[in-house]
Every structure is written in structure tokens, then in C-alpha cells.
Design a protein around this motif. Structure first.
Motif, PDB file in Angstrom:
ATOM      1  N   MET A   1      10.544 -11.366   0.366  1.00 39.23           N
ATOM      2  CA  MET A   1      10.217 -10.037  -0.144  1.00 39.23           C
ATOM      3  C   MET A   1      10.151 -10.040  -1.662  1.00 39.23           C
ATOM      4  SD  MET A   1      12.895  -7.990   2.274  1.00 39.23           S
ATOM      5  CE  MET A   1      14.125  -9.288   2.118  1.00 39.23           C
ATOM      6  N   LYS A   2       9.365  -9.119  -2.176  1.00 40.03           N
ATOM      7  CA  LYS A   2       9.364  -8.824  -3.596  1.00 40.03           C
ATOM      8  C   LYS A   2       9.794  -7.367  -3.699  1.00 40.03           C
ATOM      9  CE  LYS A   2       6.466 -10.837  -6.246  1.00 40.03           C
ATOM     10  NZ  LYS A   2       5.263 -11.274  -6.970  1.00 40.03           N
ATOM     11  N   VAL A   3      10.994  -7.146  -4.263  1.00 39.40           N
ATOM     12  CA  VAL A   3      11.560  -5.804  -4.317  1.00 39.40           C
ATOM     13  C   VAL A   3      11.712  -5.334  -5.759  1.00 39.40           C
ATOM     14  CG1 VAL A   3      12.778  -6.028  -2.121  1.00 39.40           C
ATOM     15  CG2 VAL A   3      13.941  -6.642  -4.223  1.00 39.40           C
TER      16      VAL A   3
ATOM     17  N   VAL B   1      15.606  -2.742 -10.431  1.00 42.90           N
ATOM     18  CA  VAL B   1      15.863  -2.113 -11.723  1.00 42.90           C
ATOM     19  C   VAL B   1      14.711  -2.459 -12.656  1.00 42.90           C
ATOM     20  CG1 VAL B   1      17.464  -2.001 -13.665  1.00 42.90           C
ATOM     21  CG2 VAL B   1      18.356  -2.366 -11.362  1.00 42.90           C
ATOM     22  N   GLY B   2      14.209  -1.473 -13.359  1.00 39.22           N
ATOM     23  CA  GLY B   2      13.112  -1.722 -14.289  1.00 39.22           C
ATOM     24  C   GLY B   2      11.810  -1.930 -13.552  1.00 39.22           C
ATOM     25  N   SER B   3      10.863  -2.504 -14.232  1.00 36.72           N
ATOM     26  CA  SER B   3       9.531  -2.645 -13.646  1.00 36.72           C
ATOM     27  C   SER B   3       9.250  -4.047 -13.126  1.00 36.72           C
ATOM     28  CB  SER B   3       8.474  -2.271 -14.690  1.00 36.72           C
ATOM     29  OG  SER B   3       8.594  -3.126 -15.798  1.00 36.72           O
ATOM     30  N   THR B   4      10.144  -5.001 -13.362  1.00 33.17           N
ATOM     31  CA  THR B   4       9.905  -6.368 -12.920  1.00 33.17           C
ATOM     32  C   THR B   4      10.447  -6.569 -11.513  1.00 33.17           C
ATOM     33  OG1 THR B   4      10.131  -7.138 -15.199  1.00 33.17           O
ATOM     34  CG2 THR B   4      10.272  -8.801 -13.473  1.00 33.17           C
ATOM     35  N   PRO B   5       9.570  -6.798 -10.530  1.00 32.67           N
ATOM     36  CA  PRO B   5      10.030  -7.031  -9.166  1.00 32.67           C
ATOM     37  C   PRO B   5      10.800  -8.345  -9.047  1.00 32.67           C
ATOM     38  CG  PRO B   5       7.714  -6.441  -9.205  1.00 32.67           C
ATOM     39  CD  PRO B   5       8.123  -6.718 -10.619  1.00 32.67           C
ATOM     40  N   LYS B   6      11.730  -8.381  -8.107  1.00 27.63           N
ATOM     41  CA  LYS B   6      12.567  -9.552  -7.865  1.00 27.63           C
ATOM     42  C   LYS B   6      12.184 -10.162  -6.521  1.00 27.63           C
ATOM     43  CE  LYS B   6      17.464 -10.655  -7.159  1.00 27.63           C
ATOM     44  NZ  LYS B   6      17.415 -11.277  -5.874  1.00 27.63           N
ATOM     45  N   THR B   7      11.975 -11.470  -6.503  1.00 24.31           N
ATOM     46  CA  THR B   7      11.680 -12.176  -5.265  1.00 24.31           C
ATOM     47  C   THR B   7      12.986 -12.484  -4.551  1.00 24.31           C
ATOM     48  OG1 THR B   7       9.700 -13.139  -6.253  1.00 24.31           O
ATOM     49  CG2 THR B   7      10.577 -14.222  -4.294  1.00 24.31           C
ATOM     50  N   GLN B   8      12.965 -12.274  -3.247  1.00 25.86           N
ATOM     51  CA  GLN B   8      14.188 -12.426  -2.467  1.00 25.86           C
ATOM     52  C   GLN B   8      13.852 -13.046  -1.118  1.00 25.86           C
ATOM     53  OE1 GLN B   8      16.568  -9.004  -2.930  1.00 25.86           O
ATOM     54  NE2 GLN B   8      17.466  -9.178  -0.911  1.00 25.86           N
TER      55      GLN B   8
ATOM     56  N   GLU C   1       0.812  -1.220   0.000  1.00 25.01           N
ATOM     57  CA  GLU C   1       0.000   0.000   0.000  1.00 25.01           C
ATOM     58  C   GLU C   1       0.845   1.269   0.000  1.00 25.01           C
ATOM     59  OE1 GLU C   1      -2.748  -0.064   3.284  1.00 25.01           O
ATOM     60  OE2 GLU C   1      -3.498  -2.055   2.755  1.00 25.01           O
ATOM     61  N   TRP C   2       2.074   1.187   0.501  1.00 22.35           N
ATOM     62  CA  TRP C   2       2.841   2.418   0.688  1.00 22.35           C
ATOM     63  C   TRP C   2       4.330   2.322   0.349  1.00 22.35           C
ATOM     64  CZ3 TRP C   2       6.931   2.147   4.004  1.00 22.35           C
ATOM     65  CH2 TRP C   2       6.932   1.091   4.922  1.00 22.35           C
ATOM     66  N   ASN C   3       4.855   1.120   0.247  1.00 19.73           N
ATOM     67  CA  ASN C   3       6.301   0.942   0.107  1.00 19.73           C
ATOM     68  C   ASN C   3       6.698   0.835  -1.373  1.00 19.73           C
ATOM     69  OD1 ASN C   3       8.985   0.011   0.236  1.00 19.73           O
ATOM     70  ND2 ASN C   3       8.581  -1.078   2.141  1.00 19.73           N
ATOM     71  N   PRO C   4       7.433   1.818  -1.909  1.00 17.17           N
ATOM     72  CA  PRO C   4       7.785   1.779  -3.324  1.00 17.17           C
ATOM     73  C   PRO C   4       8.913   0.809  -3.660  1.00 17.17           C
ATOM     74  CG  PRO C   4       8.793   3.688  -2.302  1.00 17.17           C
ATOM     75  CD  PRO C   4       7.929   3.037  -1.246  1.00 17.17           C
ATOM     76  N   PHE C   5       9.606   0.305  -2.645  1.00 18.58           N
ATOM     77  CA  PHE C   5      10.758  -0.573  -2.867  1.00 18.58           C
ATOM     78  C   PHE C   5      10.424  -2.036  -2.591  1.00 18.58           C
ATOM     79  CE2 PHE C   5      14.981  -2.199  -1.191  1.00 18.58           C
ATOM     80  CZ  PHE C   5      15.528  -2.391  -2.438  1.00 18.58           C
ATOM     81  N   CYS C   6       9.893  -2.306  -1.420  1.00 23.72           N
ATOM     82  CA  CYS C   6       9.516  -3.672  -1.043  1.00 23.72           C
ATOM     83  C   CYS C   6       8.008  -3.782  -1.230  1.00 23.72           C
ATOM     84  CB  CYS C   6       9.928  -3.948   0.403  1.00 23.72           C
ATOM     85  SG  CYS C   6       9.639  -5.647   0.916  1.00 23.72           S
ATOM     86  N   LEU C   7       7.607  -4.342  -2.359  1.00 23.70           N
ATOM     87  CA  LEU C   7       6.199  -4.361  -2.757  1.00 23.70           C
ATOM     88  C   LEU C   7       5.377  -5.401  -2.008  1.00 23.70           C
ATOM     89  CD1 LEU C   7       6.880  -4.095  -6.577  1.00 23.70           C
ATOM     90  CD2 LEU C   7       6.553  -2.244  -4.923  1.00 23.70           C
ATOM     91  N   GLU C   8       6.043  -6.476  -1.590  1.00 19.70           N
ATOM     92  CA  GLU C   8       5.395  -7.538  -0.811  1.00 19.70           C
ATOM     93  C   GLU C   8       6.405  -8.045   0.198  1.00 19.70           C
ATOM     94  OE1 GLU C   8       3.865 -10.749  -3.200  1.00 19.70           O
ATOM     95  OE2 GLU C   8       2.981  -9.355  -4.643  1.00 19.70           O
TER      96      GLU C   8
ATOM     97  N   GLY D   1      24.178  -0.512  -7.125  1.00 22.55           N
ATOM     98  CA  GLY D   1      24.300   0.503  -6.087  1.00 22.55           C
ATOM     99  C   GLY D   1      23.307   1.632  -6.206  1.00 22.55           C
ATOM    100  N   SER D   2      23.144   2.176  -7.399  1.00 19.21           N
ATOM    101  CA  SER D   2      22.197   3.283  -7.594  1.00 19.21           C
ATOM    102  C   SER D   2      20.768   2.845  -7.315  1.00 19.21           C
ATOM    103  CB  SER D   2      22.279   3.823  -9.021  1.00 19.21           C
ATOM    104  OG  SER D   2      23.537   4.381  -9.245  1.00 19.21           O
ATOM    105  N   ALA D   3      20.407   1.664  -7.769  1.00 19.31           N
ATOM    106  CA  ALA D   3      19.053   1.153  -7.544  1.00 19.31           C
ATOM    107  C   ALA D   3      18.818   0.886  -6.058  1.00 19.31           C
ATOM    108  CB  ALA D   3      18.818  -0.113  -8.359  1.00 19.31           C
ATOM    109  N   LEU D   4      19.827   0.354  -5.373  1.00 18.36           N
ATOM    110  CA  LEU D   4      19.690   0.098  -3.942  1.00 18.36           C
ATOM    111  C   LEU D   4      19.540   1.409  -3.166  1.00 18.36           C
ATOM    112  CD1 LEU D   4      22.324  -2.759  -3.581  1.00 18.36           C
ATOM    113  CD2 LEU D   4      19.856  -2.972  -3.231  1.00 18.36           C
ATOM    114  N   LYS D   5      20.343   2.398  -3.502  1.00 19.02           N
ATOM    115  CA  LYS D   5      20.229   3.706  -2.831  1.00 19.02           C
ATOM    116  C   LYS D   5      18.852   4.312  -3.059  1.00 19.02           C
ATOM    117  CE  LYS D   5      25.120   4.819  -2.907  1.00 19.02           C
ATOM    118  NZ  LYS D   5      26.187   5.633  -3.508  1.00 19.02           N
ATOM    119  N   ARG D   6      18.377   4.249  -4.288  1.00 19.88           N
ATOM    120  CA  ARG D   6      17.056   4.782  -4.620  1.00 19.88           C
ATOM    121  C   ARG D   6      15.969   3.995  -3.871  1.00 19.88           C
ATOM    122  NH1 ARG D   6      17.998   4.942  -9.520  1.00 19.88           N
ATOM    123  NH2 ARG D   6      17.325   2.865 -10.081  1.00 19.88           N
TER     124      ARG D   6
END
Length: 151
Positions: free
Chosen positions: A50-52, A55-62, A30-37, A124-129
Motif C-alpha cells: 500500500m501507499k498511504v 502525515v503531510g503530503s508525502t505518501p508512505k509505502t507499506q 480514484e476514491w480512497n483519500p488514505f490508501c492511494l495505491e 494516532g490522529s493521522a491514523l484516525k483521520r
């Protein structure tokens, strides 16, 4: 050499409320732009799935693992270390009650190991963002919920 991202923000909301925002992982979408689930019990040794969006629009499962959990104050987690210690991570969320209904939120992320420079160079840039966006969103969500409770 370690790759570290430390972000601190003061939030105009009580620590109990900020803690609820951080630990109500079912609402991250509902509110987290980085960790979507996110799914976890926060018990040390158990997974945090987590689903983060890196880079790009495809979330990565972790999947990482909870290391510490002090209710109302902090929790941390790490990835399963890569073989031979090539890459290790540590992520922590810490709250400090500043009094007068204000809270300091410290977000910490660290990569270590011989592959850390390669990963930080690529991501690094994506993680900082991502971590910056989440930290800002914790502040916004907490302050919005505090304001809504007053109405």
C-alpha cells in the motif's frame, strides 16, 4: 495497552457492490483519500502493498500480509511483527448484509505491544483521520456506483 480504531457505517448499497469497492484495489487511487495505491491477491499469507497518506503530503509505502479472506464478507491483514513483539498491528474490513440492499461496513485497526503507545502518540490522529476518511469514502463510492447503475 492496545490502540484501537473501530468505525462502523451503514451503506445504502448491496453487500456485493460494497465488496467490489473494497476489493477492487487497483481503483483505490480514484476514491480512497488514505490508501492511494494498493496491490494484493487477498490470499492469506501473501503481501498487501500500500501507499498511504499519514502525515503531510508525502505518501508512505507499506507492506503488510493478508491474514484472512472470506470472499464477500471480510479480509484482514497485519504488519510483520517487530522483533520481541514490540509492535503488532491488525486491520480488518467486514461486511454484513442488512437486507433491502443495505450493508454494514466495520473497519477495525489495532496496534499492540510495548511500542503501541509511542506510535499511537505520534500517529494516532493521522491514523484516525485516515481510517475515518477511507470508511466515509467506501460509503460514498458504493452509494455513487449504486445510483449510477440505476441511471
Amino acid at each position: 495497552m492496545a490502540f484501537v480504531i473501530d468505525i462502523t457505517v451503514d451503506i445504502d448499497a448491496p453487500a456485493e457492490l460494497v465488496w467490489r469497492v473494497l476489493t477492487d484495489v487497483d481503483k483505490y487511487g480514484e476514491w480512497n483519500p488514505f490508501c492511494l495505491e494498493c496491490s494484493t491477491t487477498l490470499e492469506p499469507g501473501t503481501p498487501i502493498d500500500m501507499k498511504v497518506r499519514l502525515v503531510g503530503s508525502t505518501p508512505k509505502t507499506q507492506r503488510e500480509y493478508i491474514r484472512t479472506h472470506t470472499p464477500g464478507h471480510e479480509f484482514s491483514y497485519s504488519m510483520k511483527p517487530a522483533p520481541l513483539g514490540l509492535l503488532r498491528s491488525h486491520r480488518s474490513h467486514t461486511l454484513t448484509d442488512l437486507g433491502d440492499g443495505r450493508t454494514r461496513y466495520d473497519s477495525h485497526f489495532q496496534l499492540d505491544g510495548p511500542l503501541a503507545p509511542v506510535v499511537s502518540g505520534l500517529l494516532g490522529s493521522a491514523l484516525k483521520r485516515g481510517f475515518g476518511g477511507m470508511t466515509a469514502a467506501v460509503k460514498t463510492r458504493s452509494e455513487t456506483l449504486k445510483a449510477a447503475a440505476r441511471d
